[in-house]
Enzyme design. Structure first.
Site, PDB file in Angstrom:
ATOM      1  N   LEU A 151       0.850  -1.202   0.000  1.00 37.42           N
ATOM      2  CA  LEU A 151       0.000   0.000   0.000  1.00 37.42           C
ATOM      3  C   LEU A 151       0.882   1.248   0.000  1.00 37.42           C
ATOM      4  CD1 LEU A 151      -3.134   0.601   0.151  1.00 37.42           C
ATOM      5  CD2 LEU A 151      -2.729   1.145   2.565  1.00 37.42           C
ATOM      6  N   GLY A 152       1.646   1.420  -1.095  1.00 36.59           N
ATOM      7  CA  GLY A 152       2.476   2.619  -1.240  1.00 36.59           C
ATOM      8  C   GLY A 152       1.720   3.654  -2.050  1.00 36.59           C
ATOM      9  N   ARG A 153       2.467   4.430  -2.834  1.00 36.94           N
ATOM     10  CA  ARG A 153       1.812   5.476  -3.634  1.00 36.94           C
ATOM     11  C   ARG A 153       0.818   4.868  -4.618  1.00 36.94           C
ATOM     12  NH1 ARG A 153       7.590   7.992  -3.440  1.00 36.94           N
ATOM     13  NH2 ARG A 153       8.025   5.947  -4.274  1.00 36.94           N
ATOM     14  N   ILE A 154       1.287   3.876  -5.394  1.00 36.79           N
ATOM     15  CA  ILE A 154       0.403   3.280  -6.410  1.00 36.79           C
ATOM     16  C   ILE A 154      -0.678   2.433  -5.733  1.00 36.79           C
ATOM     17  CG2 ILE A 154       0.320   1.644  -8.341  1.00 36.79           C
ATOM     18  CD1 ILE A 154       3.179   2.663  -9.081  1.00 36.79           C
ATOM     19  N   ILE A 229       0.574  -5.399 -11.326  1.00 41.46           N
ATOM     20  CA  ILE A 229       1.037  -4.133 -11.914  1.00 41.46           C
ATOM     21  C   ILE A 229       2.435  -3.818 -11.384  1.00 41.46           C
ATOM     22  CG2 ILE A 229       0.053  -2.674 -10.070  1.00 41.46           C
ATOM     23  CD1 ILE A 229      -0.477  -1.850 -13.698  1.00 41.46           C
ATOM     24  N   ARG A 231       5.889  -6.156 -10.561  1.00 38.60           N
ATOM     25  CA  ARG A 231       6.965  -6.741 -11.345  1.00 38.60           C
ATOM     26  C   ARG A 231       6.681  -8.231 -11.471  1.00 38.60           C
ATOM     27  NH1 ARG A 231       8.276  -2.336 -12.745  1.00 38.60           N
ATOM     28  NH2 ARG A 231      10.230  -1.244 -12.378  1.00 38.60           N
ATOM     29  N   GLU A 260      10.155 -10.604 -19.099  1.00 32.48           N
ATOM     30  CA  GLU A 260       9.460  -9.931 -20.198  1.00 32.48           C
ATOM     31  C   GLU A 260      10.497  -9.320 -21.157  1.00 32.48           C
ATOM     32  OE1 GLU A 260       7.194  -7.375 -17.528  1.00 32.48           O
ATOM     33  OE2 GLU A 260       8.420  -5.655 -18.142  1.00 32.48           O
ATOM     34  N   HIS A 278       3.374  -4.337 -20.229  1.00 33.13           N
ATOM     35  CA  HIS A 278       4.062  -3.423 -19.289  1.00 33.13           C
ATOM     36  C   HIS A 278       3.866  -1.955 -19.697  1.00 33.13           C
ATOM     37  CE1 HIS A 278       7.598  -3.056 -16.263  1.00 33.13           C
ATOM     38  NE2 HIS A 278       6.762  -2.032 -16.154  1.00 33.13           N
ATOM     39  N   GLY A 280       2.034   0.345 -17.670  1.00 35.30           N
ATOM     40  CA  GLY A 280       1.477   1.100 -16.541  1.00 35.30           C
ATOM     41  C   GLY A 280       1.648   2.607 -16.655  1.00 35.30           C
TER      42      GLY A 280
END
Ligand code: NAP
Length: 311
Positions: A151-154, A229, A231, A260, A278, A280
């Protein structure tokens, strides 16, 4: 004389053009003799610029003894050996915040795409099946329990979007956030047992390798959806494919993959997955803002000012 920069990966076009207009840029990725180029730059090059996917390993840092800055285009620095850099007085910068909203938007697009089977619906129309009858019903997102890994920025931006879909929210991470209204799990398998949907938004790298384990995906279960979303390294990809193929995991929506752009054929043939290359942060305004931060960090270093976004 323009300061020399070693460039480890091609950048967003306008960013790279501006970098080349201001500095003496040496692309390592297209050099005919990379070792020769590094040897030539060794006595005088103190700046490296790279992209998140390419990063910069200690072996290359060691060949540039004057190196003082690694400016990374991207927020995830799992491919940069940050520990080695910091131990040798090399600063690392990244591009946080400016990409948060676009990445969270894409996470929701993948989530909704998988829940309502939008890519499958697109194929259904194009392939003429609709003319023979309607598409089958799908699950609903309403009232689902969504567990966010990191639960960070993104992660927080994804959570606030999910709340608009009447979901119940929880998160897993290294520590409880005292300012978060959401339920906290200190164990990913327990969160997977609770959740209908699990979304990975944590950093990659060794600390998170495989944390979305076979046990966690099995606990998410035949009705569960996994969205990644973050890695590709955070999930046990072979186990995920096996569980998706066997119906022990309901569905997956993936923006990122291990190794990837290679995507295993076993994943490509599954109907219960949504695959995305990839993307995002891959919008025009966000890539421009990320480029601006890279340029501003390099400019700050060259002018002897504090770095804008040090890691
Ligand atoms: P951030 O603000 O640093 O958030 C990362 C969160 O992950 C933090 O809340 C952190 O917890 C948590 N975390 C750290 N270690 C963890 C672990 N072992 N298990 C679970 N959670 C853990 O970073 P961000 O800006 O949100 O970016 C997150 C990641 O998204 C990036 O590192 C990158 O890999 C990925 N990303 C992907 C795309 C894309 O195109 N798909 C684009 C941008 C970023 P604490 O707060 O407690 O430290």
């Amino acid at each position: 004389m323009k300061p020399p920069i070693v460039l480890l990966a091609p950048l967003h076009g306008p960013t790279q053009r501006e970098l080349e207009s201001l500095y003496d840029v040496h692309p390592l990725y297209s050099a005919a003799d990379p070792a020769g180029l590094l040897a030539q730059l060794a006595p005088r090059c103190d700046i490296a610029v790279t992209a998140g996917a390419r990063g910069m390993e200690a072996a290359i840092m060691k060949q540039l003894p004057q190196l003082k800055l690694v400016a990374c285009f991207g927020v995830g620095v799992d491919a940069v050996d940050v520990a080695h850099a910091h131990a040798h007085g090399i600063a690392v910068t990244n591009t946080p915040d400016v990409l948060t909203e676009d990445v969270a938007d894409l996470a929701l697009a993948l989530l909704l795409g998988a829940v309502r089977r939008i890519p499958q619906g697109d194929r259904f129309v194009r392939e003429g099946h609709w003319l023979k009858g309607g598409m089958s019903l799908t699950r609903s997102l309403q009232g689902n329990r969504v567990g966010i890994i990191g639960l960070g920025r993104i992660g927080a931006a994804i959570a606030s979007r999910c709340a608009a879909f009447n979901t119940e929210l929880a998160y897993f991470g290294p520590r409880r956030k005292t300012d978060s209204p959401y339920r906290y799990f200190d164990d990913i398998v327990s969160m997977a047992q609770w959740a209908d949907v699990m979304i990975a938004a944590c950093p990659g790298g060794e600390a998170t390798r495989g944390i979305v384990s076979r046990a966690a995906l099995s606990a998410l279960g035949p009705e569960g959806l996994f969205v990644n979303i973050s890695r590709g390294s955070v999930v046990d990809q072979p186990a995920m494919i096996e569980l998706l193929a066997g119906g022990q995991l309901g569905a997956a929506a993936l923006d990122v993959f291990d190794r990837e752009p290679q995507v295993p054929q076993a994943l490509m043939v599954l109907d219960n997955v949504v695959l995305h290359p990839h993307q995002g942060s891959a919008t025009h305004p966000t890539r421009a803002a990320m480029g601006r931060l890279v340029l501003d960090n390099v400019a700050a270093y060259v002018a002897g000012r504090p770095l804008v976004t040090p890691v």
